[in-house]
Scaffold this active site. Structure first.
Site, PDB file in Angstrom:
ATOM      1  N   ARG A   1      44.010  62.064  -1.252  1.00 21.46           N
ATOM      2  CA  ARG A   1      43.170  61.547  -0.161  1.00 21.46           C
ATOM      3  C   ARG A   1      42.057  62.527   0.195  1.00 21.46           C
ATOM      4  NH1 ARG A   1      45.133  56.913  -1.671  1.00 21.46           N
ATOM      5  NH2 ARG A   1      47.340  56.718  -1.321  1.00 21.46           N
TER       6      ARG A   1
ATOM      7  N   ASN B   1      53.540  65.777  -0.819  1.00 22.03           N
ATOM      8  CA  ASN B   1      54.149  65.317  -2.068  1.00 22.03           C
ATOM      9  C   ASN B   1      54.229  66.577  -2.926  1.00 22.03           C
ATOM     10  OD1 ASN B   1      54.314  62.670  -1.216  1.00 22.03           O
ATOM     11  ND2 ASN B   1      52.303  62.138  -2.023  1.00 22.03           N
TER      12      ASN B   1
ATOM     13  N   LYS C   1      58.320  66.603   3.417  1.00 23.24           N
ATOM     14  CA  LYS C   1      58.369  65.137   3.324  1.00 23.24           C
ATOM     15  C   LYS C   1      59.605  64.826   2.482  1.00 23.24           C
ATOM     16  CE  LYS C   1      55.685  61.264   1.337  1.00 23.24           C
ATOM     17  NZ  LYS C   1      54.346  60.853   0.870  1.00 23.24           N
TER      18      LYS C   1
ATOM     19  N   GLU D   1      58.589  57.683   0.248  1.00 22.84           N
ATOM     20  CA  GLU D   1      57.695  57.397  -0.871  1.00 22.84           C
ATOM     21  C   GLU D   1      58.104  58.152  -2.137  1.00 22.84           C
ATOM     22  OE1 GLU D   1      53.731  58.085   0.792  1.00 22.84           O
ATOM     23  OE2 GLU D   1      53.707  56.013   1.507  1.00 22.84           O
TER      24      GLU D   1
ATOM     25  N   ASP E   1      50.518  53.945   9.315  1.00 24.70           N
ATOM     26  CA  ASP E   1      49.980  55.000   8.460  1.00 24.70           C
ATOM     27  C   ASP E   1      48.480  55.195   8.669  1.00 24.70           C
ATOM     28  OD1 ASP E   1      49.642  56.874   6.521  1.00 24.70           O
ATOM     29  OD2 ASP E   1      49.821  55.509   4.826  1.00 24.70           O
TER      30      ASP E   1
ATOM     31  N   GLU F   1      41.097  58.581   4.828  1.00 25.37           N
ATOM     32  CA  GLU F   1      41.721  57.739   3.794  1.00 25.37           C
ATOM     33  C   GLU F   1      41.490  56.254   4.062  1.00 25.37           C
ATOM     34  OE1 GLU F   1      45.953  58.352   3.531  1.00 25.37           O
ATOM     35  OE2 GLU F   1      46.263  56.614   2.256  1.00 25.37           O
TER      36      GLU F   1
HETATM   37  C1  GCV Z   1      50.776  62.366   0.967  1.00 21.66           C
HETATM   38  C2  GCV Z   1      50.110  57.553   2.904  1.00 21.66           C
HETATM   39  C3  GCV Z   1      49.129  58.041   1.890  1.00 21.66           C
HETATM   40  C4  GCV Z   1      49.791  58.959   0.892  1.00 21.66           C
HETATM   41  C5  GCV Z   1      50.442  60.105   1.659  1.00 21.66           C
HETATM   42  C6  GCV Z   1      51.430  59.506   2.641  1.00 21.66           C
HETATM   43  C7  GCV Z   1      52.092  60.563   3.500  1.00 21.66           C
HETATM   44  O1  GCV Z   1      51.039  56.695   2.313  1.00 21.66           O
HETATM   45  O2  GCV Z   1      48.529  56.958   1.251  1.00 21.66           O
HETATM   46  O3  GCV Z   1      48.827  59.443   0.008  1.00 21.66           O
HETATM   47  O4  GCV Z   1      51.060  61.008   0.796  1.00 21.66           O
HETATM   48  O5  GCV Z   1      50.754  58.625   3.498  1.00 21.66           O
HETATM   49  O6  GCV Z   1      51.620  60.762   4.602  1.00 21.66           O
HETATM   50  O7  GCV Z   1      53.044  61.177   3.061  1.00 21.66           O
END
Ligand code: GCV
EC number: 3.2.1.131
Length: 721
Positions: free
Chosen positions: A189, A231, A308, A312, A386, A414
C-alpha cells in the site's frame, strides 16, 4: 500579451523591478515543512531582536546539539543571519536551550518543568541578568529538540515572539509510524516509490535520508517507527538483519525515535529450527526470550514488537488452539525485562466465520479484556472494517476498559486515491478521535480512551501506517506530506483542529501569502468529504477494485471469501441498498454502548453519512433533502466530482504565488483526480442504475460509458499491491 513600456526609462525600471523580484525558485518537496526560506524583511527584523543567538550549557549532549543546529539553520534561512552559537549570554536576543542538568541559566530559572513530563518543554520570554532572552527548557534533551521545532514553527508561521509562555507535553506516550515495508523494498500500500530502508546496503551504508527522516519525525513529535510490514518476514529477526536495524536505531536515537519490528509468529520455526510456534511450549517461550535479549544487546532502547496474527493468512496462536492473549503475553514476557511492549493488532476476520465482518474483532477481543499483560497494547483500526473513506468508530474503543488500546490510522491512501488524489485526512481522523463511545458516560471520546485518561492505562499509543517512500518528495505527492505531518501533530495533541494543522502546514510548506493560505486551507478541509462523495457516499463502503483497491468495482461478486466482494457490503438489488446492522440484520449496532447506538438505530434518524453502513433502505427512501435515496446518491456522486473541479480551478489561480515546479505537479495530480472522480461516479452510478432499474434523474449527466466498459477495465500493475 503584456504591453512593453514605451520610454527607455520606464523599460529600465521594469527590468530592474523584474530582476529585484526573481520568480520563486523551483522546489522538489524534499525539505518538507522544514524549508526555512527567508521571511518578509519586516518580520525577520522583528524576530532578530528576540532570536539571534543560541546559547547552550556546558554539559549539553547530542540531542541539544541537534536542537542548536536546527535553530541556527532556521535563523540563517528565515532571518538571513548567520547566528553565533555560544555558551554565554551576550546582550539581548539569546535563545537559551537545555535542561536543568546541563544549563546553569535554566537551572536558576523558576520554570514549570513539572508540567512538561519527560518529553515536553517550556518556552518562555525571560530576563536573565537583565538581558531579554527566550528559554527552551525541558526535563530531558528530547524535549529541548521538540521545543526548538516549536519555536521555529512560530517564526515560520509569522507568530509573535514577545511574551512567550508555553508549556507542552504529548498527550500520548508512543506516537509511531508503522511502515508496511518489505525487506525487498516493496511497500504494501505504498505509493511513494520504494521503501526508504535500503536493507541490502545496511548496516555499512547510511543513507543521509535516514537522518532527514528522523529529523522530520522529531519536528512533529513522532517518537517511534515500526520498520517492517505487519505481513511479516521472519528474516527481519535474523542476526544479520538485526545489525541493520541497530544501525538505523543509532541514527534515529538522538532524534528521540525508537525502532520497533514486526514479529512473525512462526519465526521460531522459520528461523529458529523448532517444530512449533505454540506460545505455551517452553521451547518457544525460551526462543523468544533469547531473541529479545539478542535484540536488546544490540539496541538497548528497542521499542518492541507489532504483531498481526491469525489475520489474512498470517500465523498466530490460534494455529495451536491458543488465544490472542496467550500469543501476546508470551512475547510480552520476553520483552518485559527490557522495557519493551507488544502491540497486538485487532484487525482480524475470518472466512470461516459467517457473521458480519464488522463484528468479528469485537467478538474475538472483548472476552479477552483484562487477560493481557501490562506491556501489551491492542492496536485497533479507526473503524471496524478497513480504513474506508468513512467508517463509524470501532466498537472496541468502547468495550475494553482493562486493556490499553492503541489507535491505528492509515496515512497512506490505500482506499483514498493513492498518491494522486488530494485528500487531507485530519478531518477524517478527528471524526474518530472525537466520537463518543459512552464507555464511562457521555464525553468518553475515542481520544480519551487512546490517551489513557479514561481508563488510566499503563501505556498509550497511536500508530499511523506510513505514506513515506523513496520518492524525492517523500510521500509521492506534495499534499500527502500534510497527512504525515497531521498524524504527528494529532498524535502529540489529539485536540488540535484539522484547520489549525492545515494552516500551519500550508504556511510552512508553501507560503505565508494570505492569498494562498486561505483558499488552500479551504481546499484541504473540503477534500475528504469530496472523496467520500465521489467514492462511497451515504455510508457505502468497500466498493474498490479487487486486491489493488484502485478505482471502483461495486459489481464484484465472485471472489473466494464473501467479505472480499463489494456486493457483500452494499447488498444492492432491485428493492434497495445498504447493510442492515441493526437487530433485524447483523446487529453490529449492539456492540456500541446504548447511547452511542441510539444515534444509528433508525434510518430516519441516523446521520446520512452513515445511513447505508447501518441500514438497508429502499431506493425511494426519503432523504432530508426531499430527494429519494437514488436521487441523493446521484446527487452526491455528482457533487463529489464538482468539488474536485472546483479544487482544480482554485489551484490553477494560485500559480503565481508559489514555485512553478510544485504548482505544476499538484495541478497535474488534480487533473488525474478529477478524471478518476468522474470514473468513480460514472462506474458506480452505471452499476447502481442497472441494479435498481431506475431512470437517471433529470438535470444530471448519465454515465459517459456503458457498465460493461467500466467492468472491462483491469489494472494488473496498480502500485502498492
Ligand atoms: C498489511 C488491508 C490491506 C492489507 C493490509 C491489511 C492489514 O487488508 O489491504 O494490505 O495488510 O489491511 O491492515 O493488515
Amino acid at each position: 500579451m503584456p504591453s512593453l513600456p514605451r520610454s527607455p526609462f520606464a523599460f529600465l525600471l521594469a527590468l530592474l523591478s523584474f530582476l529585484a523580484a526573481p520568480p520563486v525558485a523551483a522546489e522538489d518537496g524534499y525539505d518538507l515543512w522544514l524549508r526555512y526560506k527567508p521571511l518578509p524583511a519586516a518580520e525577520a527584523r522583528g524576530y532578530l531582536k528576540a532570536a539571534r543567538r543560541v546559547v547552550t550549557g556546558p554539559q549539553a549532549g547530542e540531542t541539544i546539539a541537534i536542537a542548536r543546529e536546527e535553530l541556527a539553520r532556521g535563523i540563517e534561512g528565515l532571518l538571513r543571519r548567520a547566528p553565533a552559537g555560544s555558551t554565554r549570554l551576550a546582550g539581548d536576543g539569546a535563545i537559551v536551550i537545555g535542561t536543568p542538568k546541563d544549563s546553569p541559566e535554566i537551572a536558576a530559572l523558576d520554570l514549570p518543568l513539572d508540567r512538561a513530563g519527560a518529553e515536553g518543554y517550556v518556552i518562555r520570554s525571560v530576563r536573565i541578568d537583565g538581558r531579554r532572552a527566550i528559554v527552551i527548557a525541558a526535563n530531558e534533551e528530547i524535549g529541548v529538540l521538540y521545543g526548538a521545532f516549536h519555536l521555529l514553527r512560530l517564526m515560520q508561521t509569522l507568530q509573535p515572539l514577545d511574551a512567550l509562555d508555553i508549556v507542552e507535553r504529548p498527550g500520548i506516550e508512543r506516537r509511531l509510524l508503522n511502515h508496511w515495508d518489505n525487506l525487498d523494498r516493496t511497500v504494501e500500500r505504498g505509493y511513494a516509490g520504494q521503501s526508504i530502508w535500503d536493507w541490502h546496503k545496511l548496516p555499512d551504508y547510511i543513507d543521509p535520508r535516514y537522518r532527514d527522516y528522523a529529523r522530520a519525525n522529531a519536528s512533529i513529535g513522532i517518537n517511534g517507527t515500526v520498520l517492517t510490514n505487519v505481513n511479516a518476514d521472519a528474516v527481519a529477526l535474523t542476526p544479520a538483519y538485526l545489525e541493520k536495524t541497530a544501525a538505523l536505531a543509532d541514527v534515529f536515537r538522538p532524534y528521540g525515535v525508537r525502532v520497533y519490528l514486526t514479529a512473525r509468529f512462526s519465526a521460531p520455526i522459520e528461523i529458529g529450527g523448532l517444530d512449533t510456534a505454540d506460545p505455551l511450549d517452553p521451547r518457544v517461550r525460551a526462543w523468544w526470550r533469547d531473541k529479545a535479549s539478542e535484540i536488546y544487546a544490540l539496541i538497548p532502547d528497542f521499542g518492541g514488537f507489532l504483531v498481526k496474527a491469525n489475520s489474512e493468512g498470517q500465523p498466530g496462536p490460534q494455529d495451536y488452539g491458543r488465544t490472542h492473549a496467550d500469543g501476546a503475553n508470551m512475547l510480552a514476557e520476553a520483552l518485559a525485562p527490557h522495557g519493551g511492549v507488544v502491540m497486538w493488532r485487532a484487525f482480524v476476520y475470518s472466512a470461516e466465520n459467517p457473521d458480519d465482518r464488522a463484528k468479528q474483532a469485537y467478538d474475538e477481543f472483548v472476552p479477552l479484556d483484562g487477560a493481557f499483560r501490562d506491556n501489551v497494547l491492542v492496536q485497533v483500526k479507526n473503524g471496524p472494517i478497513d480504513f474506508q473513506p468513512r467508517e463509524p468508530f470501532h466498537p472496541l474503543f468502547g468495550a475494553m476498559s482493562n486493556t490499553p488500546l492503541a489507535l491505528e490510522l492509515q496515512i497512506t491512501k490505500e482506499y483514498l486515491g493513492f498518491a494522486t488524489h488530494l485528500v487531507y485526512l485530519a478531518p477524517m481522523w478527528k471524526e474518530t478521535l472525537d466520537a463518543d463511545t459512552y464507555a464511562a458516560g457521555a464525553g468518553s471520546t475515542v481520544a480519551k480512551v487512546v490517551d489513557g485518561s479514561l481508563h488510566d492505562y499503563p501505556h498509550t499509543a497511536i500508530a499511523g501506517v506510513s505514506n513515506i517512500g523513496s520518492d524525492r518528495n517523500w510521500t509521492g505527492s506534495h499534499f500527502d506530506q500534510a497527512n504525515w505531518r497531521a498524524f504527528g501533530r494529532l498524535a502529540w495533541n489529539p485536540l488540535l483542529s484539522p484547520e489549525a494543522i492545515a494552516e500551519e502546514w500550508v504556511r510552512m510548506t508553501f507560503s505565508n501569502d494570505e492569498r494562498f493560505v486561505a483558499p488552500v486551507v479551504d481546499m484541504m478541509l473540503g477534500s475528504h468529504e469530496a472523496a467520500v462523495d465521489y467514492m462511497t457516499p451515504l455510508g457505502l463502503h468497500h466498493l474498490m477494485g479487487t486486491g489493488h483497491h484502485y478505482g471502483p468495482a461495486p459489481w464484484v461478486d465472485d471472489l473466494d471469501r464473501p467479505e472480499w466482494n463489494p456486493v457483500y457490503y452494499h447488498r444492492a438489488d432491485r428493492e434497495g441498498v445498504g447493510f442492515d446492522r441493526t437487530e433485524t440484520g447483523s446487529n453490529a449496532l449492539a456492540q456500541y454502548a446504548p447511547e452511542a447506538a441510539a444515534a444509528f438505530a433508525a434510518p430516519e434518524t441516523t446521520p446520512e453519512e452513515y445511513l447505508l453502513w447501518f441500514h438497508r433502505v429502499s431506493w425511494d427512501f426519503e432523504m432530508k433533502s426531499g430527494r429519494t435515496l437514488w436521487e441523493e446518491l446521484v446527487h452526491r456522486y455528482t457533487r463529489g466530482v464538482e468539488k474536485v473541479a472546483a479544487m482544480r480551478r482554485t489551484w490553477a489561480g494560485l500559480d503565481e504565488l508559489i514555485d512553478a515546479e510544485r504548482h505544476a505537479q499538484v495541478a497535474a495530480f488534480l487533473a488525474i483526480q478529477e478524471k478518476e472522480a468522474k470514473w468513480w461516479r460514472d462506474a458506480c452510478l452505471a452499476y447502481f442504475q442497472a441494479v435498481s432499474g431506475l431512470p437517471f434523474p433529470e438535470g444530471y449527466d448519465p454515465p459517459a460509458r456503458s457498465l460493461d466498459y467500466y467492468k472491462s477495465l483491469s489494472f494488473p500493475y496498480a502500485p502498492g499491491h
